[in-house]
Design a protein around this motif. Sequence first.
Motif, PDB file in Angstrom:
ATOM      1  N   UNK A  76       0.829  -1.208   0.000  1.00  0.00           N
ATOM      2  CA  UNK A  76       0.000   0.000   0.000  1.00  0.00           C
ATOM      3  C   UNK A  76       0.865   1.261   0.000  1.00  0.00           C
ATOM      4  N   UNK A  77       1.997   1.218   0.696  1.00  0.00           N
ATOM      5  CA  UNK A  77       2.927   2.351   0.659  1.00  0.00           C
ATOM      6  C   UNK A  77       3.423   2.572  -0.767  1.00  0.00           C
ATOM      7  N   UNK A  78       3.782   1.474  -1.423  1.00  0.00           N
ATOM      8  CA  UNK A  78       4.226   1.585  -2.807  1.00  0.00           C
ATOM      9  C   UNK A  78       3.146   2.131  -3.720  1.00  0.00           C
ATOM     10  N   UNK A  79       1.916   1.676  -3.522  1.00  0.00           N
ATOM     11  CA  UNK A  79       0.810   2.156  -4.356  1.00  0.00           C
ATOM     12  C   UNK A  79       0.588   3.651  -4.145  1.00  0.00           C
ATOM     13  N   UNK A  80       0.665   4.090  -2.899  1.00  0.00           N
ATOM     14  CA  UNK A  80       0.503   5.517  -2.614  1.00  0.00           C
ATOM     15  C   UNK A  80       1.622   6.320  -3.250  1.00  0.00           C
ATOM     16  N   UNK A  81       2.848   5.806  -3.162  1.00  0.00           N
ATOM     17  CA  UNK A  81       3.991   6.517  -3.746  1.00  0.00           C
ATOM     18  C   UNK A  81       3.823   6.661  -5.253  1.00  0.00           C
ATOM     19  N   UNK A  82       3.432   5.573  -5.904  1.00  0.00           N
ATOM     20  CA  UNK A  82       3.270   5.622  -7.367  1.00  0.00           C
ATOM     21  C   UNK A  82       2.135   6.559  -7.779  1.00  0.00           C
ATOM     22  N   UNK A  83       1.163   6.725  -6.882  1.00  0.00           N
ATOM     23  CA  UNK A  83       0.057   7.640  -7.169  1.00  0.00           C
ATOM     24  C   UNK A  83       0.381   9.078  -6.778  1.00  0.00           C
ATOM     25  N   UNK A  84       1.561   9.286  -6.198  1.00  0.00           N
ATOM     26  CA  UNK A  84       1.958  10.629  -5.789  1.00  0.00           C
ATOM     27  C   UNK A  84       1.210  11.133  -4.580  1.00  0.00           C
ATOM     28  N   UNK A  85       0.728  10.211  -3.747  1.00  0.00           N
ATOM     29  CA  UNK A  85      -0.065  10.603  -2.585  1.00  0.00           C
ATOM     30  C   UNK A  85       0.746  10.534  -1.295  1.00  0.00           C
ATOM     31  N   UNK A  97      13.790  -6.570   6.875  1.00  0.00           N
ATOM     32  CA  UNK A  97      14.549  -5.480   6.268  1.00  0.00           C
ATOM     33  C   UNK A  97      14.368  -5.384   4.758  1.00  0.00           C
ATOM     34  N   UNK A  98      14.354  -6.516   4.007  1.00  0.00           N
ATOM     35  CA  UNK A  98      14.131  -6.391   2.560  1.00  0.00           C
ATOM     36  C   UNK A  98      12.787  -5.755   2.218  1.00  0.00           C
ATOM     37  N   UNK A  99      11.726  -6.150   2.920  1.00  0.00           N
ATOM     38  CA  UNK A  99      10.414  -5.564   2.652  1.00  0.00           C
ATOM     39  C   UNK A  99      10.379  -4.091   2.983  1.00  0.00           C
ATOM     40  N   UNK A 100      11.026  -3.727   4.078  1.00  0.00           N
ATOM     41  CA  UNK A 100      11.104  -2.316   4.468  1.00  0.00           C
ATOM     42  C   UNK A 100      11.885  -1.527   3.424  1.00  0.00           C
ATOM     43  N   UNK A 101      13.013  -2.085   3.005  1.00  0.00           N
ATOM     44  CA  UNK A 101      13.844  -1.412   1.999  1.00  0.00           C
ATOM     45  C   UNK A 101      13.085  -1.201   0.703  1.00  0.00           C
ATOM     46  N   UNK A 102      12.352  -2.224   0.255  1.00  0.00           N
ATOM     47  CA  UNK A 102      11.620  -2.123  -1.006  1.00  0.00           C
ATOM     48  C   UNK A 102      10.611  -0.984  -0.965  1.00  0.00           C
ATOM     49  N   UNK A 103       9.858  -0.897   0.125  1.00  0.00           N
ATOM     50  CA  UNK A 103       8.852   0.157   0.236  1.00  0.00           C
ATOM     51  C   UNK A 103       9.494   1.533   0.299  1.00  0.00           C
TER      52      UNK A 103
END
Length: 347
Positions: A76-85, A97-103
């Motif tokens: 959901x963080x990634x989706x918000x970022x891609x939407x510019x929100x 840590x990998x999941x945190x890094x990816x987001x």
Amino acid sequence: MRIGLIGTGRIGSFHAGVLARHPEADTLVVTDTDRARAAEVADRIGATAVDSAAEVFGAGVDAVVIASATSAHAELIGRAARAGLPAFCEKPIALDLPGTLSALCEVDRAGSVLQLGFMRRFDAGYGAARAAVRAGALGRLHTVRAMTMDPAPPPAAYLPLSGGLFRDCLVHDFDMLRWVTGREVTEVYATGSDAGPEMFRAAGDVDTAAALLTLDDGTLATATATRCNGAGYDVRMELAGELDQITVGLDGRTPVTSAEPQGPAAPLSPWPGFLERFAPAYQAELDAFVRVVRGELPNPCDGREAWYALLIAEACEVSRRERRPVEIAEIADGAAARPAGVAPSSS
């Protein structure tokens, strides 16, 4: 302002009520995987319920508040970022840590805003302690004692999803160690006990834990937690320096009884849980997020702070499992990469 809220469980419902009362929040759009629960919350506070997160993102919102199950946070963080929100997300970003890094990389690439829900940064007591330490009122700080004690265990089904006591519970204390003292943790030695309810052993978790942490200026800190503190919800931090000693979380509702003849008796109304104890802090962090979205305030708790706190929690898990001291650098060096802009420093 039109705000989307994803997740209407215990903390999500609380956030919904806070946002519904906020003077700058004109419209609130909520969703949950439990549609009936989302509809009930929406009806109660005068919000609009939709059937999915996709519908929230498609509803023309100006910002999103993420209070869903932990497993959905990073996506959901990634989706918000891609939407510019701009996004506010309850901790953790992810349980590893990998999941945190990816987001965090998604947020960095988009140049968007992510405010993390470390609500203790907005608590009056912790804020006063930070100010006292930073002003030198305690002199050289030599000892810090942090504790988080829940009055009763969570449901058994929650434990395998929680990430364990260090990542789920003590991560708040680790964040406060950094935020209040302005120092970094360099080494930990941690242990835990699963001598309580059997469900902790079944989940591979512990019901009680303790960690000895060394800060980069030589200050020693302890952080302890338990899920089985029947007296009530007890969250405190004691800071001792060469000039003075102060305590966060000591008031008329702290569930502690003095054994001294002239000491205070048990509180008549001890804190029953985190929502009651930290209600003003939860309200303050959401008000700060609204101000961030409006461009009135710098981000007071950037998502990168999750990285630092999780490094400490990961080090504690390794220490508990392998029964040895663990340097934070060992965990950081083992991670694939750091998020952009992340270097050892305290905010």
